[in-house]
Design an enzyme around this catalytic site. Structure first.
Site: not given
Ligand code: PLP
Length: 396
Positions: A212, A112, A187, A59
């Site tokens: 992703k 998102y 992000d 952790r």
């Molecule tokens: C999918 C996504 C998230 C969240 O990510 P997870 O791995 O599903 O928790 C945050 N921001 C964007 C732009 C995303 O496409």
């Protein structure tokens, strides 16, 4: 040894300084251990005190996870990085480190769906208020500056934004943030470090859903936070160590493996997306195409300034609204009906009823998400096959 600055394609594969060479293995091992053995009691005490470096407990840190963190810090041009269990936990870790009850922050409302729910519901429940700005207003320095008050703790944006593919001006937001001495968080999930490096444009923290494009194969969840050494330490100490959103070493390893082909995949996905966007633009059933790379698009000039390509995500709107959209999604054969993005396979989904159902109809309208909008995450198949799949189901 002096290091030559390599191109991003080369760093994505090799990652100078990220080698793992105990046994000269080309591929790093996975360290699926929760805890680490101390040589003796003094060693254990020194590790806890921080006077010696080493591993204590997963952790806190783990060699496989560290490798992913080093690689992402390198690819985003940051001093340090922290990996988390998912993109959402990365966003929560940053937001809850920087803002406390009574505080607020500025964010755009095309983000998102999960991030929107976290901000609009759960952070509100903790008395941390998101101040949303609509995409057209997010172009105005004055409007953003006017929203900031004494309780504002950070600015958060997503660009390209989900699912409208709005391009938000990172440098402009930074100029406002700098003046008010606030950190800017970006992000960067949609663009990936291959196409955009927000830190080089002034951002203070970059976040990824590694689930992703970084993983690239839809086989692991993960999140990454990149920033200065001080900031990343603060996020670890104030959130990650004790709330515990830790990525598993196996998922970190899968994501490391995925990253090696990031440039190849994103290049092809971007090329495919451009062909498909251009084809959709000419289709009589299509009202609007949202893709940063198209000539008539509002984001083209800005995208060219802050990105190295336009990416593999696009949205479009067909005549006939939701019903027409549903028909298309129900009939496609190659594109898979699934949320998420960045897979090798082309994915199709309907934001209003799926990823952005966390918004009310009015909230969607403010964010520019119409009921008929269809979102595609373009895969690495042949563009012609994706087009013919759409063509077969989009007869007018
Ligand atoms: C999918 C996504 C998230 C969240 O990510 P997870 O791995 O599903 O928790 C945050 N921001 C964007 C732009 C995303 O496409």
């Amino acid at each position: 040894m002096t290091k030559n600055k390599m191109s991003i394609e080369t760093e994505i594969v090799h990652g100078q300084g990220c080698e793992y060479s105990t046994h000269m293995d080309l591929v790093p091992p996975i360290h699926p251990t929760s805890t680490f053995i101390f040589k003796d009691a003094d060693h254990g005490a020194a590790l806890f005190k921080g006077t010696e470096e080493g591993y204590i407990y997963t952790r806190i840190s783990n060699p496989t996870i560290n490798l992913l963190e080093k690689k992402m810090a390198l690819l985003e041009g940051g001093e340090s990085a922290a990996a988390t269990s998912s993109g959402m936990s990365a966003i929560a870790a940053v937001a809850l480190t920087l803002a406390k009850p009574g505080d607020n922050f500025i964010t755009c409302n095309s983000i998102y769906g999960g991030t929107f729910a976290l901000f609009n519901k759960h952070l509100r429940d903790l008395d941390i208020e998101p101040l949303f700005i609509s995409p057209p207003d997010a172009c105005s320095k004055e409007l953003i500056n006017d929203m900031i008050n004494k309780k504002t703790k950070f600015l958060f944006m997503e660009t390209p934004a989900n699912p409208t593919l709005d391009i938000i001006d990172i440098k402009m937001w930074k100029s406002v943030a700098r003046k008010r001495k606030l950190p800017l968080i970006v992000d960067n999930t949609f663009a990936t470090p291959y196409l955009q490096n927000p830190l080089s444009l002034g951002a203070d923290i970059v976040i990824h859903s590694a689930t992703k494009y970084l993983s690239g194969h839809s086989d692991a969840l993960g999140g990454i936070i990149i920033g200065s050494g001080n900031m990343i330490n603060r996020i670890r100490e104030e959130y990650i160590f004790h709330y515990g959103p830790v990525i598993s070493p196996f998922n970190a390893w899968l994501i490391l493996r995925g990253i090696k082909t990031l440039a190849l995949r994103v290049k092809r996905q971007s090329d495919n997306a451009m062909s498909i966007a251009q084809w959709l633009q000419k289709h009589p059933a299509v009202i609007n195409v949202y893709y940063p790379g198209i000539e008539s698009g509002p984001g083209l000039r800005l995208a060219k300034k802050q990105m190295r390509g336009f990416g593999g995500m696009l949205s479009f709107e067909v005549k006939g609204g939701v019903e027409a959209g549903r028909k298309i999604m129900g009939r496609v054969k190659l594109a898979l009906l699934a949320v998420s993005l960045g897979s090798c396979e082309t994915l199709i989904q309907h934001p209003a009823s799926m990823t952005h159902s966390t918004y009310t109809k009015q909230e969607r309208a403010k964010a520019g998400i119409t009921d008929g909008l269809i979102r595609l995450s373009i895969g690495i198949e042949a563009a012609a096959d994706i087009i013919s799949d759409l063509e077969n189901v989009m007869q007018v």
